[in-house]
Design an enzyme around this catalytic site. Structure first.
Site, PDB file in Angstrom:
ATOM      1  N   GLN A  62       0.234   4.605  -1.091  1.00  9.65           N
ATOM      2  CA  GLN A  62      -0.261   5.953  -0.819  1.00  9.65           C
ATOM      3  C   GLN A  62      -0.246   6.225   0.680  1.00  9.65           C
ATOM      4  OE1 GLN A  62      -4.379   6.709  -1.927  1.00  9.65           O
ATOM      5  NE2 GLN A  62      -3.854   8.690  -2.760  1.00  9.65           N
TER       6      GLN A  62
ATOM      7  N   HIS B 208     -11.397   6.810 -10.252  1.00 12.96           N
ATOM      8  CA  HIS B 208     -10.007   7.235 -10.091  1.00 12.96           C
ATOM      9  C   HIS B 208      -9.185   7.016 -11.359  1.00 12.96           C
ATOM     10  CE1 HIS B 208      -9.090   8.812  -6.177  1.00 12.96           C
ATOM     11  NE2 HIS B 208      -9.686   7.822  -5.540  1.00 12.96           N
TER      12      HIS B 208
ATOM     13  N   ARG C 229      -9.997  -2.808   8.086  1.00 12.73           N
ATOM     14  CA  ARG C 229     -10.368  -1.618   7.324  1.00 12.73           C
ATOM     15  C   ARG C 229     -10.510  -0.435   8.280  1.00 12.73           C
ATOM     16  NH1 ARG C 229     -15.694  -1.214   3.348  1.00 12.73           N
ATOM     17  NH2 ARG C 229     -15.304   0.907   2.562  1.00 12.73           N
TER      18      ARG C 229
ATOM     19  N   GLY D 276     -11.016   0.738   1.947  1.00 18.63           N
ATOM     20  CA  GLY D 276     -12.081   0.125   1.167  1.00 18.63           C
ATOM     21  C   GLY D 276     -11.540  -0.331  -0.175  1.00 18.63           C
ATOM     22  N   GLY D 277     -10.781   0.529  -0.812  1.00 18.99           N
ATOM     23  CA  GLY D 277     -10.176   0.190  -2.087  1.00 18.99           C
ATOM     24  C   GLY D 277      -8.988   1.080  -2.359  1.00 18.99           C
ATOM     25  N   MET D 278      -8.129   0.648  -3.264  1.00 20.28           N
ATOM     26  CA  MET D 278      -7.004   1.446  -3.712  1.00 20.28           C
ATOM     27  C   MET D 278      -6.934   1.337  -5.219  1.00 20.28           C
ATOM     28  SD  MET D 278      -4.634   3.517  -2.941  1.00 20.28           S
ATOM     29  CE  MET D 278      -3.703   4.347  -4.223  1.00 20.28           C
ATOM     30  N   GLU D 279      -6.880   2.493  -5.870  1.00 18.75           N
ATOM     31  CA  GLU D 279      -7.114   2.610  -7.305  1.00 18.75           C
ATOM     32  C   GLU D 279      -5.905   2.288  -8.158  1.00 18.75           C
ATOM     33  OE1 GLU D 279      -6.106   6.805  -5.678  1.00 18.75           O
ATOM     34  OE2 GLU D 279      -7.267   5.058  -5.032  1.00 18.75           O
ATOM     35  N   ASN D 280      -5.105   1.303  -7.805  1.00 17.84           N
ATOM     36  CA  ASN D 280      -3.929   0.966  -8.596  1.00 17.84           C
ATOM     37  C   ASN D 280      -4.330   0.701 -10.049  1.00 17.84           C
ATOM     38  OD1 ASN D 280      -2.318   0.929  -6.154  1.00 17.84           O
ATOM     39  ND2 ASN D 280      -3.318  -1.012  -5.711  1.00 17.84           N
TER      40      ASN D 280
ATOM     41  N   TYR E 120     -12.771  14.432   0.216  1.00 16.22           N
ATOM     42  CA  TYR E 120     -13.740  13.605  -0.500  1.00 16.22           C
ATOM     43  C   TYR E 120     -15.090  14.328  -0.641  1.00 16.22           C
ATOM     44  CZ  TYR E 120     -10.649   9.578   0.360  1.00 16.22           C
ATOM     45  OH  TYR E 120      -9.583   8.720   0.403  1.00 16.22           O
TER      46      TYR E 120
ATOM     47  N   HIS F 261     -16.098   3.980  -7.248  1.00 14.56           N
ATOM     48  CA  HIS F 261     -15.164   5.005  -6.778  1.00 14.56           C
ATOM     49  C   HIS F 261     -13.766   4.741  -7.338  1.00 14.56           C
ATOM     50  CE1 HIS F 261     -13.701   8.015  -3.810  1.00 14.56           C
ATOM     51  NE2 HIS F 261     -12.603   7.274  -3.854  1.00 14.56           N
ATOM     52  N   GLU F 262     -13.297   3.498  -7.207  1.00 18.68           N
ATOM     53  CA  GLU F 262     -11.947   3.199  -7.688  1.00 18.68           C
ATOM     54  C   GLU F 262     -11.866   3.280  -9.210  1.00 18.68           C
ATOM     55  OE1 GLU F 262     -10.069   3.376  -5.319  1.00 18.68           O
ATOM     56  OE2 GLU F 262     -11.453   2.894  -3.704  1.00 18.68           O
TER      57      GLU F 262
ATOM     58  N   LYS G 261     -11.750   2.456   8.126  1.00 19.64           N
ATOM     59  CA  LYS G 261     -13.076   3.077   8.194  1.00 19.64           C
ATOM     60  C   LYS G 261     -13.907   2.481   9.322  1.00 19.64           C
ATOM     61  CE  LYS G 261     -17.446   2.996   5.669  1.00 19.64           C
ATOM     62  NZ  LYS G 261     -18.153   2.580   4.445  1.00 19.64           N
TER      63      LYS G 261
ATOM     64  N   GLN H 218       0.867  -1.178   0.000  1.00 18.44           N
ATOM     65  CA  GLN H 218       0.000   0.000   0.000  1.00 18.44           C
ATOM     66  C   GLN H 218       0.901   1.225   0.000  1.00 18.44           C
ATOM     67  OE1 GLN H 218      -3.181   0.727  -0.443  1.00 18.44           O
ATOM     68  NE2 GLN H 218      -2.605   2.867  -0.211  1.00 18.44           N
TER      69      GLN H 218
ATOM     70  N   ASP I 217      -0.656  11.651   5.945  1.00 21.56           N
ATOM     71  CA  ASP I 217      -1.701  10.856   6.585  1.00 21.56           C
ATOM     72  C   ASP I 217      -2.263  11.526   7.828  1.00 21.56           C
ATOM     73  OD1 ASP I 217      -3.145   8.497   6.069  1.00 21.56           O
ATOM     74  OD2 ASP I 217      -2.209   7.522   7.792  1.00 21.56           O
TER      75      ASP I 217
ATOM     76  N   GLU J  25      -9.630  13.242  -4.892  1.00 21.20           N
ATOM     77  CA  GLU J  25     -10.773  12.581  -4.251  1.00 21.20           C
ATOM     78  C   GLU J  25     -12.108  13.299  -4.443  1.00 21.20           C
ATOM     79  OE1 GLU J  25     -10.671   9.696  -3.370  1.00 21.20           O
ATOM     80  OE2 GLU J  25      -8.563   9.241  -2.927  1.00 21.20           O
TER      81      GLU J  25
END
Length: 618
Positions: free
Chosen positions: A158, A316, A571, A285-289, A398, A312-313, A573, A156, A390, A335
């Site tokens: 970011q 991106h 997660r 939740g997700g990462m937009e790789n 967002y 969402h991803e 969140k 990860q 962070d 975002e």
């Protein structure tokens, strides 16, 4: 990246220039600087990365080399970012050795790797290895995976964690292409944010290529026992074998999502859109790789109601991956646009009622962030100099970003705003963007040089004037149902079992969020639990919302299930509101007991957050 709840991220630097700028915009562009990198990009800027590495599941290390092609502006030094890397040697072209040094450690940026070059050099290769606890990497035992048969590795990057597994110029103002050779155990599959295999190799060696230039935080790696199933000719799912069927059913509309997105804002620019469903410890939740979105299994809830995470991803792919914030001061540019685009996709696919629901939930999360984060982080443009990006991560970039763009749509009309966005993405494809450059583009192409309200929305902390609070008629019905249920509780009406499948996950999430901990009691929760069996829901969204209310009202029946949930799900969140609820209800012993068991399953970014919240000392 799918948003979190309470913390924030931001920032700003640009590698492009514009011909016609106002004085204020030129000033803004000149001052834009990425404070999270050691690199001097004016002197030497990397353009292509070639990785040749091995994943060692016994020592939890990555070992090998990273070779760079770079643009050299008559420099005698190239500087890369590192975090706890061991540098064994550095070579220039033709295997010529060169000298290098690691600078003093900075608490935010790690250590600079300064490599001596000549003004004519354009290639450098770094031989290195990671530590066993590199911040970007999570090494999972078989017991921590869904099928519990094989270990798993995920990265990860970011915001500034890529430097902990690759020596690199770790700033989004840099764009690179890359190729890679990855050696893994033979019974595992390696995947990257690149052109990926569909089957396991016989020798455990995989090669990759990413032909489009991406920001370094989007270089991603996963290694595990996964299979692939296509949804259509350009979308599909990777997941552990016993999870794959459920994941494919849940995300069956991915192909439709891509087609819908293209109709809105232009051709999908990355050829393939696949999703890798990770073990539940994944912190987001997700990462937009690019080409391979990383996703949490907690989105698999059995009714396809959480698929906006995938939307969402996917969004991106345009906002973030195609047009990227130059540094983390301008994170809202990634975002805010993505949330707006996500909701447009879902409105097209599921209708306005669905889009209204997720807009209301987003606004509720934004209200929570605005109450809880430092005021300086409640503006869209933030100043992260000397700070970890962070530290500022919250719902502000967002959902405040979304509200800003929704305001522009309402003010100028959807048709005109869609034309604006199409042109914005196409004219800035594979470029970076600062807030100042965007404002200038906005003035020239939409607002006709009127930017007084724009300045307030972007630079002022707190709530801007005239914010339109979203509403949902379906949520109104859920609120009425809660009021009736509480009334029945107080009137001792015998509870009657009702399956939660009578409403969507979003409706139940709103229903539970409306429980007032100042007016309702744990006896009310017991009554609702008898009707809907929330404690045993097994739907992560419902569990989190329910456990939070239960902790705050000391409804102890949930404690066993809540502990199991917090141990198995990483997660952030979900973690933040639950540990915060335990802290606010002064259940410190329970919080520490759960966290002691759960912490080994969490990724670094989740540990960092909860350590600070609970004042935990590892």
């Amino acid at each position: 990246m799918q948003k979190l709840v309470y913390i924030a991220l931001g920032t700003a630097l640009i590698a492009a220039s514009c011909n016609k700028q106002t004085t204020s915009t030129i000033k803004g562009l000149q001052e834009a600087k990425d404070n999270q990198t050691f690199a001097d990009l004016d002197k030497a800027r990397i353009k292509h990365l070639s990785l040749d590495i091995e994943t060692d599941f016994k020592t939890h290390q990555i070992k090998g080399s990273a070779s760079y092609q770079f643009k050299n502006n008559n420099s005698k030094k190239i500087i890369l970012d590192t975090e706890e890397l061991t540098i064994d040697s550095v070579l220039l072209a033709n295997n010529k050795k060169t000298t290098f040094k690691l600078g003093n450690r900075d608490a935010v940026k790690g250590r600079a790797l300064e490599i001596d070059i000549t003004p004519k050099d354009t290639v450098v290769t770094v031989y290195y290895k990671t530590t066993s606890d590199a911040n970007a990497l999570q090494w999972l035992s078989p017991e921590q995976t869904h099928d519990k048969k094989q270990p798993f590795l995920l990265s990860q990057g970011q915001a500034i964690l890529t430097r902990s597994w690759i020596p690199i110029q770790d700033t989004p103002s840099v764009r690179i292409t890359y190729d890679a050779k990855i050696k893994t155990p033979k019974d595992l599959m390696a995947l990257m944010s690149a052109i990926n295999p569909k089957e396991k190799s016989k020798d455990g060696i995989y090669t990759f290529k990413m032909p489009q230039p991406i920001a370094p935080y989007l270089v991603a790696l996963a290694v595990g026992d996964v299979n692939y199933q296509a949804i259509d000719n350009r979308t599909g799912i990777y997941a552990e074998p016993n999870l794959l069927k459920d994941a494919v059913w849940e995300f069956a509309d991915m192909g439709k999502m891509v087609t819908t997105a293209e109709k809105l804002y232009g051709k999908y620019p990355w050829e393939q859109f696949d999703v890798l469903v990770l073990p539940s410890s994944f912190p987001f939740g997700g990462m937009e790789n690019p080409r391979l979105t990383f996703a949490t299994p907690t989105a698999i809830v059995g009714d396809r109601s959480m698929t906006n995470l995938v939307a969402h991803e996917l969004a991106h792919s345009w906002s973030g991956n195609l047009v990227t914030n130059s540094t983390w001061d301008d994170f809202w540019i990634n975002e805010g646009f993505t949330v707006y685009f996500e909701r447009r996709i879902m409105e097209e696919l599921e209708g306005k009622d669905y889009a209204d629901m997720i807009s209301v939930i987003g606004f509720q999360d934004l209200e929570t962030s605005m109450r809880n984060i430092p005021k300086e982080y409640t503006s869209l443009k933030v100043n992260m100099k000397g700070k970890n990006p962070d530290d500022a991560f919250s719902d502000v970039p967002y959902d405040k970003g979304y509200l800003f763009l929704k305001m522009l749509e309402d003010k100028y009309g959807r048709q005109k705003f869609d034309i604006f966005l199409n042109n914005y993405f196409s004219s800035h494809a594979f470029q970076t963007m600062t807030t100042e450059k965007f404002i200038d583009y906005l003035k020239q192409n939409l607002t006709n040089n009127d930017d007084s309200f724009v300045q307030e929305w972007i630079y002022t902390t707190g709530w801007p004037k005239g914010v339109q609070k979203p509403t949902s008629k379906l949520f109104d019905l859920a609120e009425n149902q809660l009021q009736q249920d509480i009334k029945n509780s107080r009137n001792k009406v015998s509870p009657k079992k009702i399956a939660i499948s009578t409403k969507s996950t979003n409706e139940w999430l709103h229903y539970i969020r409306q429980i007032d901990v100042d007016k309702n009691t744990k006896e009310d929760l017991a009554y609702l639990d008898e009707i809907y069996d929330f404690t045993d829901s097994k739907n992560p969204e419902i569990e989190c919302a329910w456990f939070e209310k239960a902790f705050l009202l000391h409804y102890d029946k949930v404690n066993k299930n809540a502990k199991e949930f917090l141990v198995n799900v990483g997660r952030r969140k979900f973690l933040e509101p639950l540990y915060l609820a335990l802290k606010e209800s002064k259940q410190f012993d329970l919080a520490n007991d759960i966290y002691k068991s759960a912490r080994p399953n969490y990724h670094f970014v989740a540990k960092q957050t909860i350590d600070g919240m609970l004042n935990y000392k590892p």
